[in-house]
Scaffold this active site. Structure first.
Site, PDB file in Angstrom:
ATOM      1  N   PRO A 187       0.835  -1.202   0.000  1.00 48.18           N
ATOM      2  CA  PRO A 187       0.000   0.000   0.000  1.00 48.18           C
ATOM      3  C   PRO A 187       0.874   1.258   0.000  1.00 48.18           C
ATOM      4  O   PRO A 187       1.768   1.401   0.827  1.00 48.18           O
ATOM      5  CB  PRO A 187      -0.780  -0.132   1.312  1.00 48.18           C
ATOM      6  CG  PRO A 187      -0.740  -1.588   1.651  1.00 48.18           C
ATOM      7  CD  PRO A 187       0.586  -2.073   1.156  1.00 48.18           C
ATOM      8  N   GLU A 188       0.623   2.147  -0.949  1.00 50.04           N
ATOM      9  CA  GLU A 188       1.365   3.404  -1.018  1.00 50.04           C
ATOM     10  C   GLU A 188       0.459   4.546  -0.547  1.00 50.04           C
ATOM     11  O   GLU A 188      -0.680   4.322  -0.133  1.00 50.04           O
ATOM     12  CB  GLU A 188       1.845   3.637  -2.450  1.00 50.04           C
ATOM     13  CG  GLU A 188       2.831   2.582  -2.950  1.00 50.04           C
ATOM     14  CD  GLU A 188       4.199   2.662  -2.277  1.00 50.04           C
ATOM     15  OE1 GLU A 188       4.430   3.617  -1.492  1.00 50.04           O
ATOM     16  OE2 GLU A 188       5.029   1.779  -2.519  1.00 50.04           O
TER      17      GLU A 188
END
Length: 270
Positions: free
Chosen positions: A2-3
């Protein structure tokens, strides 16, 4: 992994369900995350969530007594579910609320974290030395230009450094540099102020677009299947090695930088 856009979409997804709600209890099934979930996390019980913020890739659940600091690690995701929803193998923590809902942290690889602090969250060691948020006025071309002077590191690594600016992960570094016409291996200190004006604009645009695309998945945060916060993106270079450049038609090239895939156009990015 997840960014920043995925984490921001997570924040947007859980906020309508949890903001202003009182915590009933915290159920920790497996405390062995990246750092052990502290026993003090139980102090959340009886408190009301007064704010849900994001700092870099950390989610901050704020109360009048302290702040829970949550990170999704390599593979984590969040769900808002009804009380009594059976837990799966990798459902490590539930925060149950008085409104009949719970926030569930699922993390197969256990690189995420859930911590507790009574001090202002920005003073926590994990957050204290982070660079500016990319979608705020604190992040601008003057910041990038000044910080880059004398730096021989490649510009891609420079903008991915959380001390420079938070949230520019590998995908978004590839996309931003392509949009700005800057070769990813170019020394950060050799880039002009004018080029940093363009790069700053593209970083903001790329991240804002990704968050906007992710907004269509908000309904997923109340389901029990799939992973919220991940969404199909319109990428121009990342994952398109050996395909034609959308601008000039040349085949895109791929190299490894610090072990990460780096895709660029040798003609458009000098």
């Amino acid at each position: 992994m997840p960014e920043l856009p995925e984490v921001e979409v997570s924040r947007l997804g859980i906020t309508p369900h949890l903001l202003g709600e009182s915590v009933m209890r915290v159920v920790v099934r497996n405390a062995s995350l990246r750092w052990p979930v502290p026993a003090e996390i139980q102090e959340l019980a009886g408190l009301t969530v007064t704010g849900i913020r994001r700092r870099a890739k950390y989610l901050l659940l704020e109360t009048d007594w302290g702040t829970a600091i949550l990170h999704l690690g390599m593979s984590g995701n969040l769900r808002v579910l009804p009380h009594g929803t059976p837990a799966g193998k990798h459902d490590h923590v539930d925060i149950e609320f008085a409104n009949g809902k719970l926030l569930r942290l699922n993390d197969p690889r256990r690189f995420g974290c859930l911590l507790w602090t009574r001090e202002p969250a920005e003073q926590h060691p994990l957050l204290a030395k982070l660079g500016p948020e990319p979608l705020t006025d604190d992040f601008n071309h003057d910041h990038l230009f000044t910080r880059s002077r004398g730096r021989k590191t490649a510009v891609k690594q420079f903008i991915m450094d959380n001390h420079t600016v938070v949230g520019v992960g590998n995908i978004y570094a590839n996309e931003s540099l392509f949009a700005a016409g800057i070769h990813p291996q170019r020394e950060a200190g050799s880039i002009s102020r004018a080029r940093y004006v363009k790069l700053t604009e593209e970083i903001k645009t790329v991240l804002a677009r990704a968050i906007g695309q992710g907004g269509t998945t908000l309904k997923d945060f109340t389901g029990s299947d799939g992973k919220p916060g991940y969404f199909v993106q319109e990428l121009q270079v990342y994952g398109r090695a050996e395909q034609p450049c959308v601008h000039c038609g040349s085949l895109l090239k791929e190299i490894r930088m610090n072990g990460r895939s780096t895709v660029f156009c040798g003609r458009c990015q000098r």
